[in-house]
Motif scaffolding. Structure first.
Motif, PDB file in Angstrom:
ATOM      1  N   LEU A 131      22.334   8.471  19.453  1.00 38.41           N
ATOM      2  CA  LEU A 131      23.403   8.136  20.397  1.00 38.41           C
ATOM      3  C   LEU A 131      23.876   6.692  20.279  1.00 38.41           C
ATOM      4  CD1 LEU A 131      22.514  10.053  23.675  1.00 38.41           C
ATOM      5  CD2 LEU A 131      23.798  10.804  21.668  1.00 38.41           C
ATOM      6  N   GLY A 132      23.132   5.850  19.595  1.00 37.54           N
ATOM      7  CA  GLY A 132      23.601   4.492  19.332  1.00 37.54           C
ATOM      8  C   GLY A 132      23.460   3.521  20.484  1.00 37.54           C
ATOM      9  N   LEU A 133      22.660   3.881  21.498  1.00 37.51           N
ATOM     10  CA  LEU A 133      22.457   2.970  22.619  1.00 37.51           C
ATOM     11  C   LEU A 133      21.446   1.887  22.243  1.00 37.51           C
ATOM     12  CD1 LEU A 133      22.247   5.542  25.560  1.00 37.51           C
ATOM     13  CD2 LEU A 133      24.186   4.073  24.955  1.00 37.51           C
ATOM     14  N   ARG A 134      21.515   0.769  22.915  1.00 36.74           N
ATOM     15  CA  ARG A 134      20.553  -0.304  22.679  1.00 36.74           C
ATOM     16  C   ARG A 134      19.275  -0.046  23.474  1.00 36.74           C
ATOM     17  NH1 ARG A 134      21.181  -6.946  23.340  1.00 36.74           N
ATOM     18  NH2 ARG A 134      19.191  -7.401  22.309  1.00 36.74           N
ATOM     19  N   PHE A 135      18.142  -0.265  22.821  1.00 40.58           N
ATOM     20  CA  PHE A 135      16.859  -0.203  23.509  1.00 40.58           C
ATOM     21  C   PHE A 135      16.673  -1.531  24.237  1.00 40.58           C
ATOM     22  CE2 PHE A 135      12.169  -0.607  23.619  1.00 40.58           C
ATOM     23  CZ  PHE A 135      11.842   0.605  24.210  1.00 40.58           C
ATOM     24  N   LEU A 136      16.857  -1.498  25.555  1.00 37.07           N
ATOM     25  CA  LEU A 136      16.963  -2.725  26.342  1.00 37.07           C
ATOM     26  C   LEU A 136      15.643  -3.245  26.875  1.00 37.07           C
ATOM     27  CD1 LEU A 136      20.001  -1.485  28.388  1.00 37.07           C
ATOM     28  CD2 LEU A 136      20.074  -3.495  26.892  1.00 37.07           C
ATOM     29  N   LYS A 137      14.761  -2.332  27.204  1.00 39.51           N
ATOM     30  CA  LYS A 137      13.554  -2.780  27.880  1.00 39.51           C
ATOM     31  C   LYS A 137      12.425  -1.780  27.647  1.00 39.51           C
ATOM     32  CE  LYS A 137      14.066  -5.905  30.063  1.00 39.51           C
ATOM     33  NZ  LYS A 137      13.956  -7.367  29.819  1.00 39.51           N
ATOM     34  N   LYS A 138      11.291  -2.322  27.201  1.00 43.10           N
ATOM     35  CA  LYS A 138      10.040  -1.569  27.135  1.00 43.10           C
ATOM     36  C   LYS A 138       9.135  -2.153  28.204  1.00 43.10           C
ATOM     37  CE  LYS A 138       7.118  -2.418  23.798  1.00 43.10           C
ATOM     38  NZ  LYS A 138       6.373  -2.419  22.510  1.00 43.10           N
ATOM     39  N   THR A 139       8.988  -1.442  29.283  1.00 41.49           N
ATOM     40  CA  THR A 139       8.127  -1.878  30.367  1.00 41.49           C
ATOM     41  C   THR A 139       7.295  -0.683  30.803  1.00 41.49           C
ATOM     42  OG1 THR A 139       8.084  -3.000  32.529  1.00 41.49           O
ATOM     43  CG2 THR A 139       9.936  -1.508  32.115  1.00 41.49           C
TER      44      THR A 139
ATOM     45  N   PHE B 267      11.274   3.169  29.690  1.00 41.70           N
ATOM     46  CA  PHE B 267      12.259   2.737  28.698  1.00 41.70           C
ATOM     47  C   PHE B 267      13.643   2.685  29.345  1.00 41.70           C
ATOM     48  CE2 PHE B 267       9.829   4.841  24.914  1.00 41.70           C
ATOM     49  CZ  PHE B 267       8.879   3.831  24.955  1.00 41.70           C
ATOM     50  N   TYR B 268      14.437   1.680  28.937  1.00 41.59           N
ATOM     51  CA  TYR B 268      15.826   1.556  29.374  1.00 41.59           C
ATOM     52  C   TYR B 268      16.725   1.518  28.137  1.00 41.59           C
ATOM     53  CZ  TYR B 268      14.217  -0.050  34.026  1.00 41.59           C
ATOM     54  OH  TYR B 268      13.633  -0.163  35.270  1.00 41.59           O
ATOM     55  N   PHE B 269      17.788   2.313  28.146  1.00 39.37           N
ATOM     56  CA  PHE B 269      18.786   2.336  27.078  1.00 39.37           C
ATOM     57  C   PHE B 269      20.169   2.136  27.689  1.00 39.37           C
ATOM     58  CE2 PHE B 269      15.357   5.316  26.116  1.00 39.37           C
ATOM     59  CZ  PHE B 269      14.926   4.900  24.871  1.00 39.37           C
ATOM     60  N   GLY B 270      21.024   1.377  27.006  1.00 35.77           N
ATOM     61  CA  GLY B 270      22.373   1.177  27.535  1.00 35.77           C
ATOM     62  C   GLY B 270      23.264   0.461  26.550  1.00 35.77           C
ATOM     63  N   ASP B 271      24.274  -0.216  27.070  1.00 37.18           N
ATOM     64  CA  ASP B 271      25.174  -0.969  26.194  1.00 37.18           C
ATOM     65  C   ASP B 271      24.506  -2.282  25.802  1.00 37.18           C
ATOM     66  OD1 ASP B 271      25.530  -2.755  28.316  1.00 37.18           O
ATOM     67  OD2 ASP B 271      27.538  -2.035  28.825  1.00 37.18           O
TER      68      ASP B 271
ATOM     69  N   PRO C  59      36.517   3.374  30.100  1.00 40.91           N
ATOM     70  CA  PRO C  59      36.518   1.921  30.280  1.00 40.91           C
ATOM     71  C   PRO C  59      36.326   1.204  28.953  1.00 40.91           C
ATOM     72  CG  PRO C  59      34.432   2.866  30.975  1.00 40.91           C
ATOM     73  CD  PRO C  59      35.335   4.021  30.678  1.00 40.91           C
ATOM     74  N   GLU C  60      36.602  -0.083  28.950  1.00 43.81           N
ATOM     75  CA  GLU C  60      36.380  -0.875  27.746  1.00 43.81           C
ATOM     76  C   GLU C  60      34.895  -0.871  27.391  1.00 43.81           C
ATOM     77  OE1 GLU C  60      38.551  -2.439  25.667  1.00 43.81           O
ATOM     78  OE2 GLU C  60      40.082  -1.360  26.835  1.00 43.81           O
ATOM     79  N   ALA C  61      34.624  -0.837  26.107  1.00 43.24           N
ATOM     80  CA  ALA C  61      33.240  -0.826  25.649  1.00 43.24           C
ATOM     81  C   ALA C  61      32.633  -2.224  25.734  1.00 43.24           C
ATOM     82  CB  ALA C  61      33.179  -0.309  24.216  1.00 43.24           C
ATOM     83  N   ASN C  62      31.319  -2.261  25.863  1.00 46.89           N
ATOM     84  CA  ASN C  62      30.546  -3.499  25.740  1.00 46.89           C
ATOM     85  C   ASN C  62      29.580  -3.244  24.585  1.00 46.89           C
ATOM     86  OD1 ASN C  62      29.367  -5.958  26.143  1.00 46.89           O
ATOM     87  ND2 ASN C  62      28.461  -5.459  28.127  1.00 46.89           N
ATOM     88  N   PRO C  63      30.100  -3.225  23.355  1.00 47.89           N
ATOM     89  CA  PRO C  63      29.358  -2.636  22.236  1.00 47.89           C
ATOM     90  C   PRO C  63      28.160  -3.463  21.801  1.00 47.89           C
ATOM     91  CG  PRO C  63      31.374  -3.645  21.446  1.00 47.89           C
ATOM     92  CD  PRO C  63      31.424  -3.714  22.945  1.00 47.89           C
ATOM     93  N   TRP C  64      27.153  -2.750  21.312  1.00 50.49           N
ATOM     94  CA  TRP C  64      25.979  -3.356  20.708  1.00 50.49           C
ATOM     95  C   TRP C  64      26.249  -3.474  19.211  1.00 50.49           C
ATOM     96  CZ3 TRP C  64      21.318  -0.180  18.860  1.00 50.49           C
ATOM     97  CH2 TRP C  64      20.331  -1.031  18.328  1.00 50.49           C
ATOM     98  N   GLY C  65      26.304  -4.693  18.712  1.00 53.31           N
ATOM     99  CA  GLY C  65      26.725  -4.946  17.346  1.00 53.31           C
ATOM    100  C   GLY C  65      25.821  -4.371  16.284  1.00 53.31           C
ATOM    101  N   GLU C  66      24.552  -4.075  16.619  1.00 54.62           N
ATOM    102  CA  GLU C  66      23.618  -3.537  15.635  1.00 54.62           C
ATOM    103  C   GLU C  66      23.428  -2.029  15.768  1.00 54.62           C
ATOM    104  OE1 GLU C  66      19.992  -5.810  15.339  1.00 54.62           O
ATOM    105  OE2 GLU C  66      21.023  -7.604  16.068  1.00 54.62           O
TER     106      GLU C  66
END
Length: 321
Positions: free
Chosen positions: A29-37, A48-52, A137-144
């Motif tokens: 899905l191309g989401l960013r892995f934001l947080k491993k807690t 786990f948290y995934f998002g923009d 809405p406008e994207a807040n893309p993850w460049g990687e």
């Protein structure tokens, strides 16, 4: 005057294998892995948290991966049926091709309220959908991301709740959360936050199924936005006046939360907009190391020893395809 939420803050579900869960949401899905807690209520389970790229409220899906000890859930009434994301109207063919290339069964495209929708399940059976619309809405893309910027998911469009009787849940949405009935189509009742905007839709559908059972492959709760803790206190007073049992404010580090179960059985949360994910990691460091709240830091060694081995898929470089 009663508070009104602008819409969805995040969705939290229960997964099985943590590695498989993360690889799907990052690599497919191309989401960013934001947080491993960890789950603050079960410290030997990941959260786990995934998002923009920044973890903007309204873009995040989160998971408790129960791993080998997890029992399968049973979908039914009183549960979230679908979590739906925005995509650009020009991204539909891209996602049809991408999901097919990853051997994912797709339902659709179909039309819902004049919008084009495709639907599919994640590896644990959580049902997701993508809405291709010029209102995205406008994207807040993850460049990687492995997904090109223009095709990345653009936050939540809506959730669909499955209920034996939509009446009591509709009352909570309208009298409790400030939603308004918008339309009905093919048994789907659409409600939208009075403030409008992205993530402001909740759809209700009736089912004859018995109450669902929580477990892997089911959604744990749906969270709505509050500006800050002052507004949360207003929510607590207002919802209590509506006859709902609401928790005290709980510190979730990245936001503060209150919880209540609506009469149809769905667990709702109202979460603040901040302080956000950079409170304990820099923007570049998001998701790279195990983040623990201060009150668990002294137990880090034991917690790390009891968590399953996990390799962060966000750290590996991708090529856009």
């Amino acid at each position: 005057m009663s508070p009104t939420t602008p819409g969805l803050h995040h969705v939290t579900a229960i997964a099985g294998d943590p590695q498989r869960n993360a690889e799907f949401y990052v690599e497919t899905l191309g989401l960013r892995f934001l947080k491993k807690t960890v789950n603050h209520d079960d410290k030997y389970t990941y959260h786990f948290y995934f998002g923009d790229s920044e973890g903007t409220p309204g873009s995040n899906i989160t998971f408790f991966p129960w791993g080998e000890r997890g029992r399968p859930g049973q979908f039914g009434a009183g549960q979230t049926k679908v979590a739906t994301y925005f995509i650009s109207e020009n991204s539909l063919e891209y996602w049809l091709d991408r999901l097919e290339a990853h051997d994912i069964d797709i339902e659709g495209p179909t039309e819902q309220f004049g919008e084009t929708v495709i639907q599919f399940d994640d590896p644990d059976g959580i049902t997701l959908a993508l809405v291709a619309t010029d209102d995205a809405p406008e994207a807040n893309p993850w460049g990687e991301s492995p997904v090109p910027n223009e095709h990345q998911l653009r936050g939540f469009h809506s959730v669909t709740l499955s209920l034996n009787d939509i009446g009591s849940t509709a009352d909570v949405l309208t009298k409790g959360l400030g939603y308004e009935f918008e339309a009905k189509e093919n048994g789907r009742h659409r409600y939208r936050s009075a403030t409008g905007g992205p993530g402001s839709i909740v759809d209700l559908v009736e089912t004859e199924r018995s109450r669902g059972q929580m477990g892997t492959g089911t959604v744990h709760h749906v969270a709505y936005k509050a500006e800050d803790t002052d507004e949360q206190e207003q929510w607590r007073d207002h919802l209590t006046e509506q006859g709902l049992r609401v928790t005290d404010i709980v510190d979730r580090v990245y936001f503060k939360s209150i919880y209540f179960r609506e009469p149809g059985g769905v667990l709702f949360e109202i979460a603040t907009m901040g302080p956000g994910f950079t409170i304990d990691q820099t923007q570049d460091e998001l998701g790279t190391d195990l983040a623990l709240p201060d009150w668990l830091e002294s137990e880090r060694k034991e917690i790390e020893s009891r968590l399953p081995l996990f390799e962060n898929p966000s750290i590996s470089p991708f090529s856009n395809d």
